[in-house]
Scaffold this motif. Structure first.
Motif, PDB file in Angstrom:
ATOM      1  N   GLN A 178       0.825  -1.206   0.000  1.00  0.00           N
ATOM      2  CA  GLN A 178       0.000   0.000   0.000  1.00  0.00           C
ATOM      3  C   GLN A 178       0.862   1.260   0.000  1.00  0.00           C
ATOM      4  N   SER A 215      -4.104   3.235   6.140  1.00  0.00           N
ATOM      5  CA  SER A 215      -4.220   2.157   5.154  1.00  0.00           C
ATOM      6  C   SER A 215      -4.713   0.878   5.815  1.00  0.00           C
ATOM      7  N   GLY A 251      -6.051   5.277   2.175  1.00  0.00           N
ATOM      8  CA  GLY A 251      -5.130   4.651   1.225  1.00  0.00           C
ATOM      9  C   GLY A 251      -4.460   5.650   0.309  1.00  0.00           C
TER      10      GLY A 251
END
Length: 375
Positions: free
Chosen positions: A64, A282, A313
């Motif tokens: 991520q 995230s 995110g």
């Protein structure tokens, strides 16, 4: 070039995160990195390690961060912000010391840092600054020409963060059965920390009970709940709850735990719950296991419909918010007076942490386990 897009005096941005294992063989060494010097029993590390092994020994956080890194670079290029973006971690490769060494070798001398933690606390802010200082001390001992490294302000109430969280809640509500949707409760969830750490978070004597950590989460949650009400025409009851406790049972931590909260609201007749991980940037392991696995199983056992909303995110609005924060700080360093975007009641956070801010070590937070072994 438009002065609003000038990043001077900064010549690079560092994305600084927690780090996480990327395979089964990484799990124990990673957990040992995180808990070094805290006396965490090996059986506790094995217990947490088992959570990672449910997912192949891989934390999603590194992938991520790669996605966020690419999104920041693309956004900066699209908007004419000439600022290279690097990535370093506190607890796993790429380590922040190695990344700063690379940045120094490339000639960067004024570095701005985005930490993947939006709130004030020892483990969410000061410990990142301590790790930066430790990395710079290592490089100084090596004779490296040191850059000056600054950190972006807390962004819990920046519109780019809050708008993304709000839309995640609206999308989650839409996933619930229509019969329970309008009455669904919102459980804004964040990492529990020791009460001693919470009470001393933020500048001294500024916030009340729970310190800046609790005050900032409440302010952000209230803003999102109000935005959801405006969008839906429904007043969804909401609470701030906690998760992922990792300390000794004898030491008081922030409560209620999300699992206890689900039982309590179910008993009071809540038809459904949306879990909103507002404390997390995230979907790392604390979200994937503690919410998607453990808390969801708790709700299923209760017969309580539950969904989890998305974290920010690399959403384009959050990325644009980071760009705004970068340009704001650059303008401030140039002694200009930039617009400091913020929602809620607390206003824009400080750029430079004042003396006595988040004294985690003095408060015993490290010994208590304030820094989670998850990521």
């Amino acid at each position: 070039m438009d002065r609003a897009l000038v990043s001077d005096p900064y010549d690079a941005l560092l994305l600084l995160s927690f780090g996480g294992p990327e395979g089964p063989d990484d799990v124990l060494p990673f957990l040992e990195n995180v808990t070094r010097g805290r006396g965490i029993p090996r059986e506790r590390l094995a217990e947490v390690g088992a959570h990672y092994h449910l997912f192949g020994g891989v934390s999603p956080i590194n992938e991520q961060n790669r996605t966020l890194l690419a999104a920041l670079r693309a956004d900066f290029a699209e908007h004419g912000v000439d600022l290279p973006v690097y990535w370093g971690n506190r607890n796993w490769a790429p380590y922040v010391t190695d990344t700063l060494r690379e940045m120094a070798a490339a000639g960067h001398r004024r570095v701005l840092t985005l930490a993947t933690s939006a709130y004030a606390s020892y483990s969410g802010c000061r410990q990142y600054r301590e790790d930066l200082a430790g990395a710079l001390a290592t490089l100084e001992a090596e004779g490296v020409a040191l850059p000056r490294v600054d950190k972006l302000r807390h962004y819990f109430n920046h519109p780019g963060f809050l708008d993304t969280v709000t839309d995640g809640v609206l999308a989650a509500l839409a996933l619930l059965p229509e019969a329970v949707r309008d009455g669904a409760h919102l459980a804004f969830t964040t990492h529990s920390i020791p009460l001693a750490s919470a009470e001393t978070s933020g500048p001294p004597h500024v916030h009340g009970a729970g310190g800046a950590y609790v005050a900032q989460h409440l302010d952000a949650a209230r803003s999102v709940a109000e935005a959801v009400r405006e969008a839906t025409g429904r007043d969804h009851p909401w609470d701030l709850v906690y998760q992922s406790r990792s300390g000794a049972p004898s030491i008081p931590w922030l409560e209620p735990d999300i699992n206890d909260h689900l039982g309590a609201v179910h008993e009071k007749g809540a038809p459904a719950v949306v879990m909103v991980p507002i404390g997390f940037v995230s979907d790392h392991m604390e979200v994937r296991y503690d919410l998607d696995t453990e808390a969801t199983a708790t709700a299923e056992a209760l017969g309580l419909p539950v969904v989890r909303s998305a974290t920010v995110g690399a959403d384009p609005r959050f990325v644009a918010g980071v760009r705004d924060l970068v340009l704001e700080r650059a303008a401030t360093e140039r002694r200009e007076a930039p617009r400091r975007a913020a929602r809620g009641t607390l206003g824009a956070s400080h750029d430079v942490c004042p003396l006595g801010c988040c004294p985690g070590r003095a408060a015993g937070a490290v010994a208590a386990g304030a820094d989670s072994p998850y990521a």
